[in-house]
Design an enzyme around this catalytic site. Structure first.
Site, short mmCIF file in Angstrom:
data_model
loop_
_atom_site.label_atom_id
_atom_site.label_comp_id
_atom_site.label_asym_id
_atom_site.label_seq_id
_atom_site.Cartn_x
_atom_site.Cartn_y
_atom_site.Cartn_z
N ASP A 1 -3.63 0.41 -7.52
CA ASP A 1 -4.08 -0.50 -6.31
C ASP A 1 -3.75 0.21 -4.99
OD1 ASP A 1 -1.33 -0.57 -6.04
OD2 ASP A 1 -1.24 -2.48 -5.46
N ARG B 1 -2.00 3.27 1.13
CA ARG B 1 -0.58 3.09 1.24
C ARG B 1 0.41 3.77 0.34
NH1 ARG B 1 -1.11 -3.42 0.63
NH2 ARG B 1 -0.46 -3.45 -1.32
N ASP B 2 1.78 3.56 0.69
CA ASP B 2 2.71 3.81 0.02
C ASP B 2 2.84 2.97 -1.30
OD1 ASP B 2 3.34 1.86 1.47
OD2 ASP B 2 5.19 2.43 1.90
N GLU B 3 1.66 2.87 -2.31
CA GLU B 3 1.98 1.92 -3.41
C GLU B 3 1.09 2.66 -4.62
OE1 GLU B 3 1.78 -1.98 -2.48
OE2 GLU B 3 1.51 -2.81 -4.47
N ASP C 1 -3.13 -7.01 -12.02
CA ASP C 1 -4.50 -6.82 -11.32
C ASP C 1 -5.71 -6.43 -12.40
OD1 ASP C 1 -2.37 -6.71 -9.93
OD2 ASP C 1 -3.65 -5.60 -8.40
N TRP D 1 0.75 -10.93 -15.19
CA TRP D 1 1.20 -9.46 -15.25
C TRP D 1 1.79 -9.26 -16.54
CZ3 TRP D 1 0.14 -12.34 -10.93
CH2 TRP D 1 -0.33 -11.48 -10.05
N GLU E 1 -7.97 -6.43 -0.71
CA GLU E 1 -6.88 -7.10 -1.43
C GLU E 1 -6.50 -8.60 -0.91
OE1 GLU E 1 -2.98 -5.57 -0.02
OE2 GLU E 1 -2.32 -6.04 -1.94
N HIS F 1 -9.10 -2.90 -3.38
CA HIS F 1 -8.34 -3.58 -4.35
C HIS F 1 -9.39 -4.31 -5.22
CE1 HIS F 1 -4.18 -4.32 -4.23
NE2 HIS F 1 -4.14 -5.24 -4.94
C1 RAM Z 1 0.81 -6.11 -4.19
C2 RAM Z 1 -0.64 -5.96 -4.63
C3 RAM Z 1 -0.73 -6.16 -6.28
C4 RAM Z 1 -0.03 -7.10 -6.75
C5 RAM Z 1 1.17 -7.21 -6.48
C6 RAM Z 1 2.06 -8.57 -7.16
O1 RAM Z 1 1.44 -5.01 -4.29
O2 RAM Z 1 -1.49 -6.98 -4.09
O3 RAM Z 1 -2.33 -5.87 -6.52
O4 RAM Z 1 -0.21 -6.89 -8.30
O5 RAM Z 1 1.43 -7.11 -5.13
#
Ligand code: RAM
Length: 881
Positions: free
Chosen positions: A453, A457-459, A466, A524, A738, A759
């Site tokens: 995702d 950004r820093d992710e 997802d 999840w 997102e 996203h």
């Molecule tokens: C954010 C993003 C990601 C989601 C989590 C819980 O980082 O939206 O897609 O799965 O939250």
């Protein structure tokens, strides 16, 4: 009848495969309608084409993932296979072309190489430079073949005699390095030369030791010292062999790349370039023990450059900056051609959107997303493309460009897992086509080795929820069988290594920052079951279910425990719930209208029901019974707790009704009918605006269709006000966002901390476009049986979907001319389809071939449906389209 060359497992390029018994699949092309395979024969040949075995004629209609007919393969074996088939009348086809595959190194003992790390006194606490590792050697005669087996703790680019080996990017990608490390195989026969050769590699930090994760993230999640493991095996024409393996004879040096980070970008000083043949200035390396982790051949394709884009516009911003617009939000990086004086620095800064005419940097949080190139002053000009980084961007700000910028000197290079495209959709509404294109681009960018995702950004983490909701759409659009089954191995490894229960981590590979617990949460966690299930539906790979069984049942057993503890329902303090419901405030994306417990238990019932089917398929009757009971128990408790006898739900919200209808959680016909009506009322009252987050979005159109109100689903689909699927499209989006309102209607950024413009989760509606709008669905695993069931509506005049299934090309579509509806379908050989026409008549079955059906007197409900508006409410545009 023409049989195409067979495919080994899920490999498009079967060099260095890891399966000792690779299953084979083939497709037969034929014009004969209703074609059915009555028998097949497989022949195996060795590397030189000599027959080594075969099956003889096998009476079977199987043509996908057919068991390996030969002996178990050892390492480094090249084999070929060809197939011929018989039709139902006993006619035999010609032999297919031979397809070859070659195994990689299948056992640890095959590795004589040892990982090496440079001894350059690099401070592991700070971003490290890219290191060059080299070994010079002499070949001793004519070469028959040569293979490079290579991987790294870190990311690498192998080079032989100064030429890059292969086209893979960011290899070996990101796996759960503590459990699995993927090793690549390259044919380097053509890169070797007589006399002196230099084998080298650039080695960067990548996911292994670079900064990873949000809230500042962590460095060195897996280790502090990147290391290279490489083994070059040469076979000479005289049959002798030689191996050049990483060991303490290699040398190390730093080069032009001062740092190269996933989030922050790369800094390159061309004045520091050196050639592989330089002998000066190289330091020593340390030989490390072979890591304990599994050394595997990759089940799926690598990351590659998959396209390039030219700027569509050069902008001068209000602050006087030069910004290039590539017209498409993408994941990748820039490639430049530049001429100037030594020491001048070009800075390239990336962003997805503009705000007030300038790069919108806030959504990047603490990712710098900046590449810097310092020129060496080559009179002929110089070229640069960063190697070990990628950015999510549509715009790039260029600073320090020497002289006038010619936009043709800069292009954007698109990077992602090199999957084969398999799905297409189009209809008469251009905005919907754009939405679909955005879903495809969103998938491209976010399928970068792991399903991830927020590439800006820093992710960039493999959030499990997802992909749990997006995998039905994903498997239609691209062949992600190899990529996702690889990722599922990581999921299983990390899940099953936990001591507190078989709970999948929230992100796979697990790289959550400190302080973020991997608490169990529906959707999840359900990814452990729903992703393999989606893959099974799409590719018919039952073995995958078996491989994942421990992970799948581990999670299902966890759910059973939670339900037991809660007296029939899972009650937890923490759930992501209907994440990113548009009504949730920017700073609290989990504060959805639908009760998170309702969401969790709806998904639990669904997951348990899926598990009962999986257990059945795998011949586990005890488990099948237990999971069916679990599903029944949760359903009953759900009805008791969340549903009124009249059919209303405790959360009077879109997602609540959607889940209850779609997951069959309403026991009585009266409740089902009322829930359907109520969902329609809520949607009409909302002026057809979307009111769902991650949990409800993929399913609300299905639920409305099930409730007999497809026109309401169409009306939502076609709504353009905020929030809706088309709102971002009208705001110029080229990917799925997102948040429903990542960009607010006034063009400013959503103030929330998470504001990605790329996203895939909310794009899961594409599944409904494929299955219901165009009517191309499945009624059997691997699409052995299709379900052609278009539901025309929404004022559309035509729609069509195409998919390359394991059996061949499938198609469904329709065209409307007044009250005449023409439905077309293409059913591949060796499959059937059940056809449900929108004419109220019973479904029927057809065999392979191209079919056309006409429905006369076709009508749809009055279009457009009307909203329910409060007479005192302020007027609002709910016209939609
Ligand atoms: C954010 C993003 C990601 C989601 C989590 C819980 O980082 O939206 O897609 O799965 O939250």
């Amino acid at each position: 009848m023409k049989v195409a060359a067979p495919v080994f497992e899920h490999h498009r390029e079967p060099l260095g495969i890891g399966e000792r018994r690779p299953r084979l699949s083939w497709r037969t092309g034929t014009d004969r309608p209703g074609w059915w395979q009555s028998a097949y024969e497989i022949e195996l040949v060795d590397g030189s084409g000599t027959l080594t075995g075969g099956t003889g004629r096998v009476a079977s209609d199987e043509s996908v993932l057919v068991p390996w007919p030969g002996p178990e393969l050892e390492s480094r074996i090249r084999v070929g296979a060809r197939v011929r088939v018989w039709d139902a009348e006993g006619r035999v086809s010609a032999w297919s072309p031979v397809a070859y595959a070659e195994t990689g190194l299948l056992g640890r003992a095959d590795w004589t190489a040892r990982p090496i790390a440079p001894d350059l006194g690099i401070d592991p606490g700070r971003p490290q430079p890219v290191v060059l590792l080299r070994r010079a050697f002499h070949t001793r005669g004519p070469i028959a073949s040569a293979r490079l087996y290579v991987t790294a703790l870190g990311v690498f680019q192998p080079e032989l005699n100064g030429r890059p080996v292969g086209e893979d990017m960011l290899a070996p990608g990101w796996s759960s390095y503590h459990h699995r490390l993927r090793c690549l195989t390259y044919d380097v026969t053509g890169l070797l030369r007589d006399g002196e050769n230099v084998l080298g590699a650039q080695l960067g930090e990548g996911w292994y030791s670079g900064r990873l994760g949000f809230h500042g993230g962590r460095r060195a999640v897996y280790g502090e010292r990147p290391a290279l493991l490489a083994q070059l095996e040469i076979v000479y024409a005289d049959g002798s062999r030689e191996t050049i393996a990483t060991d303490e004879r290699w040398q190390a040096a730093t080069g032009p790349v001062i740092r190269s980070e996933l989030y922050d970008g790369e800094e390159y000083d061309a004045r520091l370039e050196r050639t592989w043949h330089d002998t000066e200035g190289w330091g020593a390396v340390t030989e490390l023990p072979l890591p304990h982790t599994g050394l595997e051949s990759p089940p799926g394709p690598p990351v590659r450059r998959t396209g390039t884009l030219r700027p569509v516009e050069v902008l001068t911003t209000p602050a006087g900056r030069t910004v290039l617009d590539f017209g498409q939000n993408l994941v990748g990086r820039l490639r430049i051609r530049v001429k100037g004086a030594a020491g001048e620095t070009v800075t390239l800064r990336h962003a997805e959107v503009l705000e007030n005419g300038e790069l919108a940097l806030r959504p990047l949080r603490v990712a710098e997303a900046t590449d810097r190139y310092t020129l060496k002053g080559a009179p002929e000009g110089e070229r640069y493309e960063p190697l070990f980084t990628f950015h999510g961007f549509r715009y790039a700000q260029v600073d320090g460009w020497p002289g006038a910028l010619d936009p043709s000197d800069i292009e954007a290079v698109v990077l992602h897992t090199d999957m084969e495209r398999t799905g297409w959709f189009e209809c008469s509404e251009p905005l919907v086509d754009q939405l679909h294109a955005n879903v495809v681009w969103g998938m491209r960018g976010n399928f970068l080795d792991v399903p991830t995702d927020c590439l800006q950004r820093d992710e960039r983490l493999g959030w499990t929820g997802d992909i749990a909701v997006f995998s039905p759409a994903a498997t239609f659009l691209y062949d992600c069988s190899g990529m996702l089954s690889s990722w599922l191995r990581d999921l299983a490894a990390e899940q099953l290594a936990r001591t507190d229960g078989a709970i999948p981590p929230l992100v796979v590979p697990d790289a959550l920052p400190a302080g973020f617990p991997n608490a169990p949460t529906a959707i999840w966690g359900d990814s452990a079951v729903l992703v393999p299930w989606a893959l099974y539906q799409a590719y018919g790979d039952r073995e995958l279910l078996r491989t994942q069984w421990e992970s799948m049942s581990g999670w299902a057993d966890e759910l059973e425990r939670y339900v037991e503890q809660g007296g029939g329902l899972w009650r937890a303090d923490f759930q992501f719930g209907d994440w990113l419901d548009p009504a949730a405030p920017p700073e609290n994306p989990g504060a959805a209208r639908t009760d998170p417990d309702l969401v969790a238990n709806a998904y639990t019932a669904h997951t348990a029901a899926v598990m009962a089917q999986v257990a059945d398929l795998l011949d586990e009757p005890e488990h099948a019974r237990r999971y069916a009971q679990l599903a029944a128990r949760v359903r009953a408790a759900f009805a008791d707790e969340f549903v009124t006898p009249g059919g209303l739900l405790s959360s009077d919200a879109q997602t609540a009704y959607t889940l209850a209808l779609r997951f069959a959680l309403l026991p009585t016909a009266r409740q089902r009918e009322r829930a359907g009506e109520r969902l329609v009322e809520i949607v009409r009252r909302a002026g057809f605006r979307i009111g769902t987050g991650f949990a409800g979005t993929p399913l609300i159109c299905d639920a409305l269709t099930l409730a007999g109100a497809p026109e309401i689903a169409y009306r939502m689909l076609l709504e353009t006000g905020c929030p809706s699927w088309l709102y971002p499209v009208t705001m110029g989006a080229t990917t799925v966002w997102e948040r429903w309102d990542s960009m607010l209607p006034d063009g400013t950024m959503n103030p929330g901390e998470m504001t990605s413009f790329n996203h895939y989760a909310l794009g899961a509606v594409a599944d409904w476009l494929h299955r219901t709008v165009a009517g191309l669905g499945e009624a059997g695993p691997g699409r052995r049986k299709l379900r052609i069931a278009p539901v025309p509506g929404g004022g559309l005049t035509h729609a069509r979907a195409v998919h390359e299934s394991p059996y061949g090309r499938c198609e469904a579509g329709w065209e409307r001319d007044g009250d005449t509806l023409t439905v077309t379908a293409v059913v591949p050989p060796n499959t059937t389809a059940v056809v449900e026409l929108p004419d109220g008549k019973p479904a029927f079955e057809v065999g392979s071939g191209t079919h056309t059906f006409t429905v006369n007197g076709f009508t749809t409900p009055t279009w457009p449906p009307t909203p329910i508006r409060h007479p005192f409410a302020a007027p609002e545009d709910t016209s939609g389209r």
